[in-house]
Enzyme design. Structure first.
Site, short mmCIF file in Angstrom:
data_model
loop_
_atom_site.label_atom_id
_atom_site.label_comp_id
_atom_site.label_asym_id
_atom_site.label_seq_id
_atom_site.Cartn_x
_atom_site.Cartn_y
_atom_site.Cartn_z
N THR A 183 -7.30 -0.33 7.13
CA THR A 183 -6.92 0.68 8.11
C THR A 183 -8.10 1.23 8.90
O THR A 183 -9.25 1.23 8.42
CB THR A 183 -6.23 1.86 7.38
OG1 THR A 183 -5.96 2.92 8.30
CG2 THR A 183 -7.10 2.41 6.27
N ALA A 201 0.84 -1.20 0.00
CA ALA A 201 0.00 0.00 0.00
C ALA A 201 0.87 1.25 0.00
O ALA A 201 2.05 1.20 0.37
CB ALA A 201 -0.91 0.02 1.22
N LYS A 256 -8.03 3.40 0.56
CA LYS A 256 -8.06 2.07 1.16
C LYS A 256 -9.49 1.50 1.19
O LYS A 256 -9.70 0.30 0.99
CB LYS A 256 -7.48 2.10 2.57
CG LYS A 256 -5.98 2.37 2.62
CD LYS A 256 -5.17 1.23 2.01
CE LYS A 256 -5.16 0.01 2.91
NZ LYS A 256 -4.30 -1.08 2.35
N TYR A 306 -5.90 8.89 1.95
CA TYR A 306 -5.43 7.56 2.30
C TYR A 306 -6.61 6.66 2.68
O TYR A 306 -6.76 5.55 2.15
CB TYR A 306 -4.43 7.63 3.45
CG TYR A 306 -4.03 6.28 3.99
CD1 TYR A 306 -3.38 5.35 3.19
CD2 TYR A 306 -4.33 5.93 5.31
CE1 TYR A 306 -3.03 4.10 3.69
CE2 TYR A 306 -3.98 4.69 5.82
CZ TYR A 306 -3.34 3.78 5.01
OH TYR A 306 -3.00 2.54 5.50
N TRP A 313 -2.37 2.21 13.92
CA TRP A 313 -1.19 2.71 14.63
C TRP A 313 -0.08 1.65 14.69
O TRP A 313 0.43 1.32 15.75
CB TRP A 313 -1.58 3.17 16.02
CG TRP A 313 -2.54 4.33 16.08
CD1 TRP A 313 -3.39 4.75 15.09
CD2 TRP A 313 -2.76 5.20 17.18
NE1 TRP A 313 -4.11 5.83 15.52
CE2 TRP A 313 -3.74 6.13 16.81
CE3 TRP A 313 -2.24 5.28 18.46
CZ2 TRP A 313 -4.21 7.13 17.64
CZ3 TRP A 313 -2.70 6.28 19.31
CH2 TRP A 313 -3.67 7.20 18.91
#
Length: 277
Positions: A90, A49, A118, A114, A139
């Site tokens: 994510t 990614a 995703k 982002y 994280w």
């Protein structure tokens, strides 16, 4: 970063064929299909990614090319070969406005490029495949590559006073622990969406302060600041807490507390540094 831990963990039980970007760039569909055809996998783990959140704001075309179209290319190859796919996603698919941790079934609403790219990747998979796992993480930190803990400790050892955001809450996740759980899901987890994080929540400021304490740098000057004061190009969700409800429902077990994971990470990186001397 994740791939460096994931390959040896998977390799303990499976024959693993790690594939680099040079060998199979996800933006090149023919190469992806050729590599997967030649390797004849029983399952594919798609962890590639464009993850630099602020850079995604500056390079949105690249973000969607890699995170959406690249994922479509991998999913299309898996569909043709009838191979199940695991996709690493994510917490940033959510907008952070929910007052409680996000469940796997909650409706995504990403704030930044982002997260949007995703989420598009997730939807490419659900549109194309019947057999898939979508694993949302948050994280991430680990011994390979750039991560928050390494940055904080590097600045502290250089004598730099720290200013760290205190109004974003999430769960730090250690690549080694995540890799073990991914392998378990590949073996025993029914298809679908999973949230996987180390247990417990904290702000970035609290995460930094605990890293300093465990590293013996607790006297470093560190101040909490707001997201607005940080002035980053990409918006971040204030609430990145992911509830690991699917792991519990499927009796797959939860990861250890993030403070425990941090201690093991610091010991591991210290041992690595000693070995390299």
């Amino acid at each position: 970063m994740l791939g460096r831990d994931l390959a040896p963990v998977l390799g303990a039980r499976h024959h693993v064929i790690p594939v680099s970007r040079a060998e199979a760039d996800v933006t090149e569909p023919a190469r992806i299909l050729n590599v997967l055809t030649a390797s004849e996998p029983d399952a594919v783990v798609h962890a590639a990614a464009f993850t630099a959140v602020d850079e995604c704001e500056r390079q949105p075309e690249t973000a969607f090319q890699v995170n959406e179209e690249g994922t479509r290319n991998v999913a299309s190859a898996c569909k043709e070969l009838q191979v199940p796919l695991m996709y690493v996603s994510t917490d940033y698919v959510f907008d952070g406005t929910k007052p409680a941790p996000y469940l796997e079934g909650d409706t995504p609403n990403p704030l930044n490029i982002y997260g949007k790219s995703k989420l598009k990747g997730e939807r490419r998979i659900t549109d194309l495949l019947d057999r898939f796992w979508i694993v949302r993480i948050s994280w991430l930190f680990g011994p390979m590559g750039k991560n928050f803990v390494r940055t904080i400790l590097g600045l502290a050892r250089g004598g730099t006073p720290l200013r760290v955001v205190n109004d974003q809450i999430g769960a730090p996740t250690y690549t080694a622990d995540l890799s073990v759980k991914i392998e378990q899901i590949l073996r025993d987890g029914p298809p679908g969406v999973y949230h996987i994080t180390n247990q417990g929540y904290c702000s970035w400021f609290e995460f930094a302060r605990e890293a300093l304490r465990q590293a013996g740098l607790e006297h470093t000057a560190i101040s909490p600041i707001s997201t607005e004061e940080a002035g980053r190009p990409a918006q971040r969700p204030k609430n990145s807490r992911l509830a690991n409800t699917r792991l519990t429902y499927e009796s797959l077990g939860l990861l250890p507390e993030w403070q425990d994971a941090l201690a093991r990470y610091l010991l591991r990186t210290k041992e690595t540094a000693t070995t390299l001397k």
